[in-house]
Write a protein that holds these residues in place. Structure first.
Motif, PDB file in Angstrom:
ATOM      1  N   ASP A   1       0.571  -1.030  -0.115  1.00 29.06           N
ATOM      2  CA  ASP A   1      -0.341  -0.251   0.125  1.00 29.06           C
ATOM      3  C   ASP A   1       0.408   1.251  -0.146  1.00 29.06           C
ATOM      4  O   ASP A   1       0.114   2.509   1.228  1.00 29.06           O
ATOM      5  N   GLY A   2       2.335   0.842  -0.602  1.00 24.78           N
ATOM      6  CA  GLY A   2       2.562   2.639  -0.504  1.00 24.78           C
ATOM      7  C   GLY A   2       3.136   2.767   0.747  1.00 24.78           C
ATOM      8  O   GLY A   2       4.115   3.783   0.562  1.00 24.78           O
TER       9      GLY A   2
ATOM     10  N   VAL B   1      10.138  12.979  -5.082  1.00 26.32           N
ATOM     11  CA  VAL B   1       9.423  12.873  -6.135  1.00 26.32           C
ATOM     12  C   VAL B   1      10.219  11.636  -6.602  1.00 26.32           C
ATOM     13  O   VAL B   1      10.852  12.175  -7.147  1.00 26.32           O
ATOM     14  N   ILE B   2       8.741  10.680  -6.711  1.00 32.30           N
ATOM     15  CA  ILE B   2       9.458   9.501  -7.741  1.00 32.30           C
ATOM     16  C   ILE B   2       8.940   9.430  -8.499  1.00 32.30           C
ATOM     17  O   ILE B   2       7.450  10.064  -8.959  1.00 32.30           O
TER      18      ILE B   2
ATOM     19  N   ILE C   1      11.054   8.045   0.611  1.00 34.82           N
ATOM     20  CA  ILE C   1      11.083   9.935   0.421  1.00 34.82           C
ATOM     21  C   ILE C   1      11.670  10.686   2.225  1.00 34.82           C
ATOM     22  O   ILE C   1      11.599  11.873   1.567  1.00 34.82           O
ATOM     23  N   ARG C   2      10.890   9.714   3.175  1.00 33.71           N
ATOM     24  CA  ARG C   2      11.354  10.161   4.342  1.00 33.71           C
ATOM     25  C   ARG C   2      12.670   9.568   4.717  1.00 33.71           C
ATOM     26  O   ARG C   2      13.751  10.976   4.658  1.00 33.71           O
ATOM     27  N   ALA C   3      13.174   8.546   3.953  1.00 29.56           N
ATOM     28  CA  ALA C   3      14.804   8.853   4.415  1.00 29.56           C
ATOM     29  C   ALA C   3      15.722   9.519   3.567  1.00 29.56           C
ATOM     30  O   ALA C   3      16.500   9.874   3.611  1.00 29.56           O
ATOM     31  N   LEU C   4      15.138   9.984   2.263  1.00 30.01           N
ATOM     32  CA  LEU C   4      15.912  10.553   1.057  1.00 30.01           C
ATOM     33  C   LEU C   4      15.978  12.043   1.802  1.00 30.01           C
ATOM     34  O   LEU C   4      16.535  12.830   1.667  1.00 30.01           O
ATOM     35  N   ALA C   5      14.825  12.457   2.160  1.00 31.12           N
ATOM     36  CA  ALA C   5      15.127  13.983   2.345  1.00 31.12           C
ATOM     37  C   ALA C   5      15.447  14.549   3.889  1.00 31.12           C
ATOM     38  O   ALA C   5      16.722  14.716   4.074  1.00 31.12           O
TER      39      ALA C   5
ATOM     40  N   GLU D   1       6.704   5.606   1.119  1.00 30.13           N
ATOM     41  CA  GLU D   1       6.964   7.225   2.317  1.00 30.13           C
ATOM     42  C   GLU D   1       7.922   6.932   2.586  1.00 30.13           C
ATOM     43  O   GLU D   1       8.930   7.573   3.252  1.00 30.13           O
ATOM     44  N   GLY D   2       8.842   5.545   3.462  1.00 28.14           N
ATOM     45  CA  GLY D   2       9.624   4.733   3.674  1.00 28.14           C
ATOM     46  C   GLY D   2      10.899   5.632   2.929  1.00 28.14           C
ATOM     47  O   GLY D   2      12.154   6.572   3.319  1.00 28.14           O
TER      48      GLY D   2
END
Length: 79
Positions: free
Chosen positions: A38-39, A61-62, A46-50, A43-44
């Motif tokens: 379910d994505g 953004v993917i 995005i958080r890790a790269l940020a 989300e993980g």
């Protein structure tokens, strides 16, 4: 900046970003604890790269590979 990342979902070692110059398919490997359901893994990522690049989550953004382990990602605010 656009980068290609390899995602390791469900990793006990995560969350962290590993630079992988020997990997011909990706420049970074992102280890996340979330499973690819379910994505949650996206989300993980995005958080890790940020956190790795020191930018807001909204700046990551993917672009391609939403359901694949190799993803093309845009990271704004980084030169």
């Amino acid at each position: 900046m656009e980068i290609t990342v390899r995602v390791k979902p469900g990793s006990r070692r995560g969350p962290f970003v590993d630079e992988t110059p020997e990997d011909p398919g990706a420049s970074l490997t992102v280890h996340v604890r979330e499973r690819a359901v379910d994505g949650a893994a996206n989300e993980g990522v995005i958080r890790a790269l940020a956190a790795h690049f020191g930018v807001r989550r909204g700046d990551v953004v993917i672009l391609r590979g939403h359901t694949a382990r190799i993803k093309r990602v845009s990271v704004g605010g980084v030169d």
